[in-house]
Scaffold this motif. Structure first.
Motif, PDB file in Angstrom:
ATOM      1  N   PHE A 324     -72.991 -57.358 -69.355  1.00  0.00           N
ATOM      2  CA  PHE A 324     -73.993 -58.285 -69.889  1.00  0.00           C
ATOM      3  C   PHE A 324     -73.418 -59.690 -70.140  1.00  0.00           C
ATOM      4  CE2 PHE A 324     -76.153 -54.267 -71.503  1.00  0.00           C
ATOM      5  CZ  PHE A 324     -77.129 -54.290 -70.521  1.00  0.00           C
ATOM      6  N   GLU A 325     -72.418 -60.043 -69.359  1.00  0.00           N
ATOM      7  CA  GLU A 325     -71.788 -61.359 -69.531  1.00  0.00           C
ATOM      8  C   GLU A 325     -72.793 -62.494 -69.342  1.00  0.00           C
ATOM      9  OE1 GLU A 325     -68.457 -64.122 -67.210  1.00  0.00           O
ATOM     10  OE2 GLU A 325     -68.573 -61.964 -66.805  1.00  0.00           O
ATOM     11  N   ARG A 326     -73.573 -62.444 -68.251  1.00  0.00           N
ATOM     12  CA  ARG A 326     -74.532 -63.520 -67.972  1.00  0.00           C
ATOM     13  C   ARG A 326     -75.590 -63.600 -69.066  1.00  0.00           C
ATOM     14  NH1 ARG A 326     -79.445 -64.180 -65.562  1.00  0.00           N
ATOM     15  NH2 ARG A 326     -79.651 -61.937 -65.224  1.00  0.00           N
ATOM     16  N   GLU A 327     -76.099 -62.441 -69.463  1.00  0.00           N
ATOM     17  CA  GLU A 327     -77.131 -62.407 -70.503  1.00  0.00           C
ATOM     18  C   GLU A 327     -76.605 -62.986 -71.825  1.00  0.00           C
ATOM     19  OE1 GLU A 327     -78.187 -59.138 -67.587  1.00  0.00           O
ATOM     20  OE2 GLU A 327     -76.359 -59.944 -68.495  1.00  0.00           O
ATOM     21  N   LEU A 328     -75.432 -62.533 -72.232  1.00  0.00           N
ATOM     22  CA  LEU A 328     -74.870 -62.988 -73.505  1.00  0.00           C
ATOM     23  C   LEU A 328     -74.561 -64.484 -73.481  1.00  0.00           C
ATOM     24  CD1 LEU A 328     -72.530 -59.992 -74.419  1.00  0.00           C
ATOM     25  CD2 LEU A 328     -74.438 -60.839 -75.800  1.00  0.00           C
TER      26      LEU A 328
END
Length: 644
Positions: A324-328
């Motif tokens: 969830f790197e992009r989301e976070l």
């Protein structure tokens, strides 16, 4: 006319009693509180609702009065040490505002001297006599970790354990309502296929909020703030609901949580645990990368959290990458925009330091440390603020446009700071070399923010921030909206934590009634006003319990370091000594004036300083000092320091 005058000379309201045994009752028609000497309290205790007869005015003196009737007791249960005196068994209350020992007239044969116990006051006929009481339970030996923590909870008026019928009812709810029925699923918006996660403290057991995220256009995102749907499981008027209202809030001590709901609900059925289908109540917004909300939707959903993050784990993803790197990272960028916008509009930045303890298996503090504020803490905070504001704005506007359908709503309000307190803060800040503009006893949130920004990283930061918090009015719950001064929001409520706050549960119910096109009766206004007032009092008691548990552990930690040297900052200056806050643990203690025998010191009130008459040596608020721990008293929760 004479009868009208007699009526006006009596008032009813809550009484505050200080540690010296003097009572005070506020009344809108008087500039100052009515003072009640101990001899005129007539058995009144702190926070009791009392009837007061106001005495005639005497020029140059505070208006006085006497209690004529106890309308309602704030509490009847007290914690203290059991003592035997001749043939009488007494409870010596821990609460210093309880100015009489309680005679234990109803007890069992197991009671022994020296233990901590809970006693319920059964009668108190005359203020010159001791009240009588019934033994409720024996907690154990003073000084034991578990005994002291339980004492703090009970002393503030909370129950440690749930009634048997409430626990049975909670088990029955799970039995009947888990798993979620196909019929219920069909009523809800299904968001189980959208990336969703929770971010909470590492030791959290109940997860009442989650975020979902997906990109829906260029620089346009759908963000869901999903909250545990407690109202689906806890119905209005049920035994669980009655108990939750009575408790009002969960309490977070240094080592435990005393929950508002039975654990089978708070930690299991209602909690948004990972990889489980869960009923939720959601605020779903379409938001730009700059933090502008274009659309919003409120409603019941069914969700499934893909990942349970701790704040530290989510922070590591922000820094190093991972699931969830992009989301976070996108959410974090939006959160920073929301924060900047909020501060630009006057929201006050109160970054208070939270103290945490590492305890051994017996609850003894091994170390004390300041909990860092991470970007992920701020991320979650910002989206919870967004959801709360959106719900409050929606319901307020609905009230105005369709008042016949909406009789009440519970807002979270924060009044302007008290005139005297804010003027004192200005003087206090000036003594430390900083300016806070005041006009007619009023301050703007932007000027307060400018001051807090200016002191960032300086030695006096903690002192001025703490003093500013104390100058603020207390945020409370109310059916009457006046806005939130500290957040600079016109409309605000609490929607995001129904597992641990009763007003949030009520807000869920009222919002659901409205979006289902149901009428919220006008005649229920008094009911919700009472719920709001009770919840505000419970919140205050819980905060006091949490502070007391921290203070106890700070004193206990310092008791292992008597004779050792530390560094700290002067946090208070009085005629009887100097208060010092230790730099790392934030343990506050006093260096008594009588022990400062190198000179004769006097208090300079204008500069908040103690000044040596011969040497001119000056101890001022915010000064860094070295000291050693001279003495600790766990029972009184005090530490004595000696300046070096």
């Amino acid at each position: 006319k004479s009868s009208e005058k007699a009526e006006q000379s009596r008032i009813i309201g809550p009484i505050s009693i200080n540690s010296k045994g003097t009572g005070f009752v506020s009344f809108p028609n008087f500039a100052e509180d009515i003072e009640i000497p101990e001899s005129s309290l007539k058995t009144a205790l702190h926070r009791d609702i009392v009837e007061v007869l106001i005495h005639p005015e005497i020029v140059g003196r505070r208006r006085a009065g006497e209690v004529t009737k106890i309308v309602e007791r704030a509490k009847t249960r007290f914690v203290g040490i059991v003592k035997k005196q001749n043939e009488l068994w007494l409870l010596i209350p821990d609460d210093r505002r309880m100015y009489r020992d309680i005679i234990i007239t109803e007890k069992d044969d197991s009671l022994v001297e020296g233990v901590k116990a809970v006693v319920a006051m059964t009668s108190w006929e005359h203020h010159k006599e001791n009240p009588q009481g019934k033994l409720v339970s024996v907690l154990g030996n003073p000084g034991e970790h578990n005994v002291e923590m339980e004492s703090i909870v009970v002393e503030k008026g909370f129950d440690l354990r749930f009634p048997h019928e409430v626990e049975i009812a909670a088990e029955q709810v799970k039995k009947e309502m888990y798993p979620i029925s196909a019929e219920e699923l069909a009523k809800r918006r299904d968001i189980r296929d959208i990336p969703t996660f929770t971010i909470d403290p590492i030791d959290a057991k109940d997860f009442d909020d989650a975020l979902s995220f997906r990109t829906i256009g260029k620089n346009l995102y759908e963000v869901g703030i999903h909250i545990a749907d407690v109202s689906y499981y806890v119905t209005d008027g049920s035994v669980i609901d009655i108990e939750a209202r009575k408790r009002g809030t969960s309490i977070y001590l240094v080592d435990r949580t005393v929950p508002m709901l039975p654990p089978i609900l708070s930690n299991d059925l209602c909690s948004l645990n990972p990889n489980e289908d869960k009923c939720s109540f959601s605020v779903i917004v379409e938001i730009t990368g700059d933090g502008h909300v274009l659309k919003r939707w409120f409603g019941k959903t069914v969700m499934n959290s893909d990942k349970r993050f701790s704040y530290e784990e989510a922070e590591e993803v922000l820094e190093k990458g991972g699931i969830f790197e992009r989301e976070l990272r996108t959410l974090n960028a939006i959160a920073k925009k929301l924060t900047a916008k909020r501060f630009a509009e006057g929201s006050i930045d109160f970054e208070t330091v939270e103290v945490k303890f590492k305890l051994d298996e017996n609850g003894v503090p091994l170390s004390v440390y300041k909990k860092p504020r991470l970007d992920t803490n701020r991320l979650i905070e910002e989206f919870m603020l967004l959801a709360n504001r959106e719900v409050a704005t929606f319901m307020y506007q609905a009230q105005k446009s369709q008042g016949n359908k909406i009789g009440s709503f519970i807002f979270r309000i924060h009044d302007m700071p008290d005139k005297e307190k804010i003027e004192s803060l200005a003087v206090f800040s000036r003594a430390l070399g900083h300016t806070l503009p005041i006009t007619n006893g009023k301050v703007t949130s932007k000027d307060l923010n400018a001051l807090l920004k200016k002191i960032e990283g300086k030695a006096e930061e903690s002192l001025i921030s703490t003093a500013a918090v104390r100058a603020m009015a207390k945020a409370v719950y109310s059916t009457k909206n006046i806005g939130h001064f500290g957040l600079a929001f016109n409309f605000y409520t609490h929607f995001t934590s129904p597992i641990r706050r009763y007003p949030d549960l009520i807000v869920h119910r009222l919002l659901e009634q409205y979006i289902q096109d149901k009428t919220i009766p006008l005649n229920e206004f008094a009911k919700y006003e009472k719920i709001a007032a009770d919840a505000s009092l419970k919140e205050k008691g819980a905060a006091e319990a949490e502070r007391d548990s921290v203070k106890y552990k700070q004193v206990e930690y310092m008791s292992k370091h008597v004779g050792e040297e530390f560094e700290g900052i002067i946090s208070g200056v009085t005629e009887w000594g100097i208060y010092i806050e230790e730099t790392e643990t934030r343990s506050e203690g006093m260096a008594k004036l009588r022990d400062m025998n190198d000179d004769f010191y006097t208090l300079d009130q204008k500069t908040y300083s103690l000044v040596g008459r011969k040497s001119g040596k000056r101890f001022t608020l915010g000064d860094k000092v070295k000291f050693k721990v001279a003495h600790t008293d766990l029972e009184k929760k005090i530490i004595d320091y000696k300046l070096l």
